[in-house]
Enzyme design. Structure first.
Site, PDB file in Angstrom:
ATOM      1  N   GLU A  72     -18.884  -3.644   0.391  1.00 36.98           N
ATOM      2  CA  GLU A  72     -18.188  -2.676   1.243  1.00 36.98           C
ATOM      3  C   GLU A  72     -18.604  -1.253   0.882  1.00 36.98           C
ATOM      4  O   GLU A  72     -18.731  -0.900  -0.289  1.00 36.98           O
ATOM      5  CB  GLU A  72     -16.679  -2.857   1.054  1.00 36.98           C
ATOM      6  CG  GLU A  72     -15.858  -1.953   1.947  1.00 36.98           C
ATOM      7  CD  GLU A  72     -14.351  -2.081   1.695  1.00 36.98           C
ATOM      8  OE1 GLU A  72     -13.926  -3.101   1.117  1.00 36.98           O
ATOM      9  OE2 GLU A  72     -13.607  -1.163   2.075  1.00 36.98           O
ATOM     10  N   CYS A  86     -10.951   2.344   6.492  1.00 40.85           N
ATOM     11  CA  CYS A  86     -11.050   3.028   5.202  1.00 40.85           C
ATOM     12  C   CYS A  86     -12.405   3.692   4.995  1.00 40.85           C
ATOM     13  O   CYS A  86     -12.504   4.777   4.412  1.00 40.85           O
ATOM     14  CB  CYS A  86     -10.789   2.037   4.069  1.00 40.85           C
ATOM     15  SG  CYS A  86     -11.718   0.502   4.217  1.00 40.85           S
ATOM     16  N   CYS A  87     -13.478   3.038   5.439  1.00 37.12           N
ATOM     17  CA  CYS A  87     -14.813   3.513   5.054  1.00 37.12           C
ATOM     18  C   CYS A  87     -15.230   4.831   5.694  1.00 37.12           C
ATOM     19  O   CYS A  87     -15.766   5.707   4.984  1.00 37.12           O
ATOM     20  CB  CYS A  87     -15.858   2.431   5.347  1.00 37.12           C
ATOM     21  SG  CYS A  87     -15.598   0.892   4.427  1.00 37.12           S
ATOM     22  N   GLY A 146      -0.183  -2.614  -5.714  1.00 37.80           N
ATOM     23  CA  GLY A 146      -1.187  -3.664  -5.564  1.00 37.80           C
ATOM     24  C   GLY A 146      -2.555  -3.108  -5.210  1.00 37.80           C
ATOM     25  O   GLY A 146      -3.574  -3.733  -5.511  1.00 37.80           O
ATOM     26  N   HIS A 147      -2.586  -1.976  -4.578  1.00 35.45           N
ATOM     27  CA  HIS A 147      -3.865  -1.304  -4.299  1.00 35.45           C
ATOM     28  C   HIS A 147      -3.874   0.007  -5.066  1.00 35.45           C
ATOM     29  O   HIS A 147      -3.271   0.990  -4.662  1.00 35.45           O
ATOM     30  CB  HIS A 147      -4.043  -1.048  -2.810  1.00 35.45           C
ATOM     31  CG  HIS A 147      -5.461  -0.720  -2.421  1.00 35.45           C
ATOM     32  ND1 HIS A 147      -6.265   0.141  -3.154  1.00 35.45           N
ATOM     33  CD2 HIS A 147      -6.236  -1.149  -1.392  1.00 35.45           C
ATOM     34  CE1 HIS A 147      -7.449   0.226  -2.581  1.00 35.45           C
ATOM     35  NE2 HIS A 147      -7.465  -0.540  -1.518  1.00 35.45           N
ATOM     36  N   GLU A 177     -12.766  -9.400  -0.159  1.00 35.80           N
ATOM     37  CA  GLU A 177     -13.563  -8.169  -0.370  1.00 35.80           C
ATOM     38  C   GLU A 177     -13.755  -7.938  -1.859  1.00 35.80           C
ATOM     39  O   GLU A 177     -13.546  -6.842  -2.361  1.00 35.80           O
ATOM     40  CB  GLU A 177     -12.834  -6.978   0.262  1.00 35.80           C
ATOM     41  CG  GLU A 177     -12.432  -7.212   1.709  1.00 35.80           C
ATOM     42  CD  GLU A 177     -11.780  -6.002   2.358  1.00 35.80           C
ATOM     43  OE1 GLU A 177     -10.865  -5.430   1.750  1.00 35.80           O
ATOM     44  OE2 GLU A 177     -12.208  -5.626   3.455  1.00 35.80           O
ATOM     45  N   HIS A 222       0.772  -1.249   0.000  1.00 30.94           N
ATOM     46  CA  HIS A 222       0.000   0.000   0.000  1.00 30.94           C
ATOM     47  C   HIS A 222       0.799   1.293   0.000  1.00 30.94           C
ATOM     48  O   HIS A 222       0.255   2.352   0.316  1.00 30.94           O
ATOM     49  CB  HIS A 222      -0.942   0.057   1.233  1.00 30.94           C
ATOM     50  CG  HIS A 222      -2.024  -0.978   1.238  1.00 30.94           C
ATOM     51  ND1 HIS A 222      -1.779  -2.317   1.357  1.00 30.94           N
ATOM     52  CD2 HIS A 222      -3.372  -0.871   1.157  1.00 30.94           C
ATOM     53  CE1 HIS A 222      -2.909  -2.987   1.357  1.00 30.94           C
ATOM     54  NE2 HIS A 222      -3.889  -2.143   1.215  1.00 30.94           N
ATOM     55  N   HIS A 227     -10.522  -7.509  -5.670  1.00 30.53           N
ATOM     56  CA  HIS A 227     -10.877  -6.554  -4.614  1.00 30.53           C
ATOM     57  C   HIS A 227     -11.638  -5.382  -5.233  1.00 30.53           C
ATOM     58  O   HIS A 227     -11.132  -4.671  -6.099  1.00 30.53           O
ATOM     59  CB  HIS A 227      -9.581  -6.097  -3.969  1.00 30.53           C
ATOM     60  CG  HIS A 227      -9.747  -5.295  -2.732  1.00 30.53           C
ATOM     61  ND1 HIS A 227      -9.969  -3.940  -2.746  1.00 30.53           N
ATOM     62  CD2 HIS A 227      -9.708  -5.653  -1.423  1.00 30.53           C
ATOM     63  CE1 HIS A 227     -10.052  -3.499  -1.506  1.00 30.53           C
ATOM     64  NE2 HIS A 227      -9.901  -4.522  -0.673  1.00 30.53           N
TER      65      HIS A 227
END
Lengths: 645, 645
Positions: free
Chosen positions: B325, B408-409, B181-182, B309, B130, B257
């Protein structure tokens, strides 16, 4: 030695099964299952483990429950030899029995894991480590081996082990007031008592059952002795997991690991029967209501959750994620059968039959070589393929497997099926009861003399059963015929004359008391309609759905017959359904055919979501008996289909 | 700097929201959410981490994605200050921005974890760690902070960081040919390009997007460099997990994801818009079909599986286990909004609206203090209680929580809602499009002069929208009004005269090209019927079920209104349903009431399974908007109710 029991099962040796339904099943177990299981036991090191040659640092150490797998095979092989001599099998059996005997320690202890892998830990974790469970299976194996061969070699081993166990456990000063986290020793000790007449084994069984769940809690004390916090989390979470949350007489709902529960309840039923202990029988009745009335699948599967392989809560019976371990359904057969001897009621026999023909038999492939550990009532095969692709694992098991690392189920189903004959009949001094209609012949010795009964039927495909009674001498006794709960209007002819069943029927058995003489003929007619079964509405997984049942058999829909995505199907209330025997299908089954409706993607004109009503098109459907599923190409399967009764 | 984009969003500063639906939501975010999130960031050590004081051996080391949580809060706080001055919030924002600036290393690197915890591992595991994702969020925060305050303090930090990143990554000799990767850095760099006009940031974004999934695979090489087997199993299982299984232009289905996928697709849409890259736009269109046509809940939730996810497979949209999510639905809003600027089509706006009003808004409580990470479409609250009792854990989350370890949300929903105004309108040289009908006022600068439009509506409760157009000078331009896909028969009056919509409508927008003058009045009538939505039959979870929708809002049934065990309910095709505004319910909502049938346990006379048809009794039912669920006492919830359209 029936004690206070009302009835005793007719011994396996006195029942010959000649039955078009069961003969190929039992033949497969004898020829394939027992041979392949022996190979698996050998190849995985379970038999070798009994040689006690493993040394620290070597691979593949004997696991804590390996002995039980071997012992269950010994039990199954022994039963098989009772009904079918087999020199090869007998030789293998001798070898394994010799290994068990040689593995017994000077003090009587017998456990391959704790003898060579962790000898210092003997009896230090009864909660988790299955020592007494393994002992129980060795004892059951010994009783069966003795029955089968007359040899007392293994029986003596078992008695020595049991005698040693009684020096370790009990209420006397200096003994551990423990009991096993995985019940089994209790019912095994009752069997040892029955086989030997030695009351001390019954007393030890009673101790284990009575001590369970008392305060101060043994598993607490034991954890503290290991330096652990008893309140710390462990895989069972709390003592409901192993039915030690309360003394057994105070338990009112079936809790925890389903196989453990069944084995405990078996011992409770046995002890109630042997000792006349009314409080134990009452507890059994309450637990029976909990299981059969609120926590059992229509297949007789129990223990709905994979988490803890356990009972969960009332009416929690999800279909796709159903665990319903084969061993748990087997345990339910064991328990129902034991309760039947204490109080012959159709509710026990109906559940025993339901579990046997459905949730147990589904556990083994038609050819006897492959096994289900879990028995779901719905499978989405595409989801299985996708999950394997996306994650490399899936909780969905759409096909039977040859073996399991935790290999309890294969030898368990083998020992049940090889002893099937002993589940069909019971006798008291002056009466004979028939619980399961298996074609063949039964011999009983009543107070008034010997009796044999020949049975002809095409059960479970047809409901006509012909019983010919042959007493050695004219004999006054009562014959109790089970009238299955699934049958709306049973009829009976005695020597060609219609019998008025109602006044003779009690608790689901029709009792015929008379002087019987050779040639007396009973013709029982049990009309088998295709029934649309509905679940109590609190079983929310099944609301708006029906399951087809015919006779004792629950049916399911498979992709092989109906295409994929079985949730698109609906069986309207007026859909005609016809049953027909199909000799070339799945070894010969009665299939159910009819017309359903399919919610048709081809007729769809919207996007993913839209306002148009679903378009249903008529499609032919075919249902097969649940026990026979997953014997063709893999695919979707569904028991509870959307529809109306 | 719209590049090849057709449209540019009207900036947040130019949109005032005065809306009876949104005002209390946005007020809660400003007053409660931003303050409580700041406290959580502080209490959990996320802000302190930026001081770089952590030393080995100390507790609570900065986690690899902590910086992103803080950065998203900076972004949200900045947006909030654009529309609502707040000295306290501004002071906190200054503090955090100073910390970010001070944490930047001499070479431009900025990451609290890899600076103090594992400095030797910088850039060694892009697949899992990340770093560039966090960088992207710092860049987005910087752009927002600059917009809000005019200060370039954080923007300079972001540029230095981006410039440093461009020395590390790229195709030139000596650089790493890696990507994160993200995903997130890609869309952030496009924003940085738009904010600064520096083409090199767009080029770097394009590099990251273009390089993704090429062979030899960077994550393979990187794993080998770490001494790991690239073929070994890791938590993502394979490169579909992070959308690097194929070069992006070859991707045809939404994989892996869901949040990562959305952020990548955002960058692809942005780049397609900025560069006119037709192949990227084509890839976006294919992926859009995959998501919106086959892999999206009716709530706009995406990523149906908790495992990873992630997106799973077409039509796999289970309701009770839906992951959906909040961040993924937010990402879908981001992506749809970006595609709308490239090609204004109602399909994008419809999905943007669907996600916003349902699967996003459900992520935050009415009071702004609690959040859902997962957004199921069905909850069995009794199962939750039982699982907590039996296992101590449950995958069911029946209530919102104040914070999450993976947080995160909460800041993600805060930054979307504080910038809501920027999603409503777009402008080109000579046209204005309205995508979302938010009450308030918008100001745009067209080639022909400035225009403001005032909107009055009670959307989403009522479908009447009044738009008053006020050009500074008489002005010839096109006004495009979105005609929502949920509306069967929209009507429009221009200065009191009915407009024939069909000839003016293209891709779901009605385009009115004329000389506009002050006082021009548009009255749009969007009749809101209660619709029974049906899912495409391959969505087997929804077969035989309907979901209620009215306007953009999806409805659900809650235990608080309907009692438990909602699966017992059935909505027959002829059940009348009436919508009425209830000012005292859940802050004021239009509820849907009607009569359903309940499969009644009280009318049951059999055992657990029997042959009787279900007895259904009429019961009143009430449905509430899905976004508002779980704001009363906890209980069962259901979106897809058994029934017919």
């Amino acid at each position: 030695m029936p004690g206070n029991r009302v009835l005793t099962p007719i011994a396996l040796a006195d029942v010959q099964i000649e039955d078009r339904f069961w003969a190929p099943r039992l033949e497969a177990v004898r020829r394939v299952t027992l041979a392949e299981e022996y190979e698996q036991l050998r190849e995985t090191g379970r038999i070798e483990a009994l040689r006690l040659n493993w040394r620290p640092g070597q691979p593949n150490p004997p696991h804590i429950f390996w002995d039980s797998d071997v012992a269950k095979w010994v039990e199954a092989a022994s039963y098989s030899l009772i009904t079918q001599p087999d020199a090869q099998l007998a030789a293998k059996l001798d070898e394994v029995v010799d290994l068990f005997a040689a593995a017994q320690q000077p003090d009587g202890y017998l456990n391959s894991h704790f003898t060579v892998v962790e000898p210092e830990k003997r009896w230090t974790n009864l909660r988790d480590w299955h020592e007494l469970y393994c002992a129980g299976h060795i004892i059951e194996a010994a009783v069966a081996h003795h029955q089968a061969t007359g040899s007392d070699k293994l029986l003596r081993v078992a008695c020595r082990y049991a005698d040693y166990i009684s020096t370790v456990f009990g209420r006397e000063l200096g003994k551990k007031r423990g009991y096993c986290g995985h019940e089994e020793i209790e019912l095994a000790l009752v069997r040892l008592y029955r086989a030997t007449g030695e009351r001390r084994y019954l007393d030890l069984a009673r101790y284990f059952v009575d001590e369970r769940g008392r305060q101060p809690h043994y598993f607490d004390q034991e954890a503290r002795a290991r330096g652990e916090d008893p309140a710390g989390d462990w895989h069972g979470h709390d003592y409901r997991y192993n039915q030690s949350h309360l003394p057994v007489r105070e338990q009112t709902s079936a809790e925890g690991h389903a196989v453990r529960a069944m084995y405990l309840y078996c011992a409770m039923a046995d002890l109630a029967g042997e000792t006349g202990d009314a409080s134990l029988l009452e507890a059994c009745r309450r637990l029976w209501q909990s299981v059969s009335g609120r926590r059992m699948y229509i297949t007789g599967g129990i223990g709905s959750s994979a988490r803890g392989e356990r009972f969960t809560w009332d009416y929690d019976l999800p279909n796709a994620s159903a665990y319903a371990e084969t061993c748990a359904a087997i345990g339910l057969v064991f328990w129902a059968h034991r309760l039947l001897q204490v109080e012959p009621k159709a509710e026990y026999a109906d559940v025993m039959e339901r579990a046997l023909y459905n949730g147990v038999l589904s556990g083994i492939s038609l050819d006897g070589s492959r096994f289900f550990y879990v028995n779901p009532l719905e499978v989405d095969y595409q989801a299985y393929l996708h999950e394997m692709d996306l994650y490399g694992t899936s909780s969905i098991v759409p096909q039977r497997q040859g073996w399991f690392s935790c290999a309890c189920c294969p030898p368990n189903i083998a020992r049940l099926l090889t002893s099937l004959g002993s589940y069909a009949w019971s006798a008291g001094d002056d009466r004979i009861l028939v619980h399961l209609y298996l074609g063949g012949r039964m011999h009983a010795s009543l107070a008034g003399g010997k009796v044999s009964i020949a049975v002809e039927s095409r059960y479970p495909w047809e409901g006509r059963v012909r019983l010919e009674v042959t007493p050695e001498v004219r004999n006054h006794f009562t014959l109790g015929l089970r009238l299955p709960g699934w049958c709306r209007r049973p009829e009976l002819l005695l020597n060609g004359r219609q019998v008025d069943l109602a006044p003779l029927t009690r608790d689901g058995y029709c009792y015929l008391e008379r002087d019987w003489q050779a040639g007396d003929l009973l013709e029982l007619e049990l009309p088998m309609a295709v029934e649309r079964m509905v679940a109590y509405p609190e079983v929310t997984a099944d609301v708006g759905r029906v399951a087809l049942q015919r006779g004792p058999l629950v049916y399911c829909f498979e992709q092989a017959d109906n295409g994929p995505r079985l949730q698109q199907l609906r069986l309207p209330g007026d859909a005609g359904l016809a049953a027909a025997y199909e000799p070339s299908l799945l070894g010969g089954v009665v299939a159910i055919e009819g017309q359903a409706l399919r919610n048709d993607p081809a007729a769809w004109h919207g996007g993913l979501y839209c306002r148009q009503p679903a378009t249903e098109v008529p499609v032919p459907v075919r249902a097969i008996p649940y026990y026979a599923w997953a014997n063709r190409e893999p695919g979707d399967m569904l028991v509870w289909i959307r529809g109306e009764a």
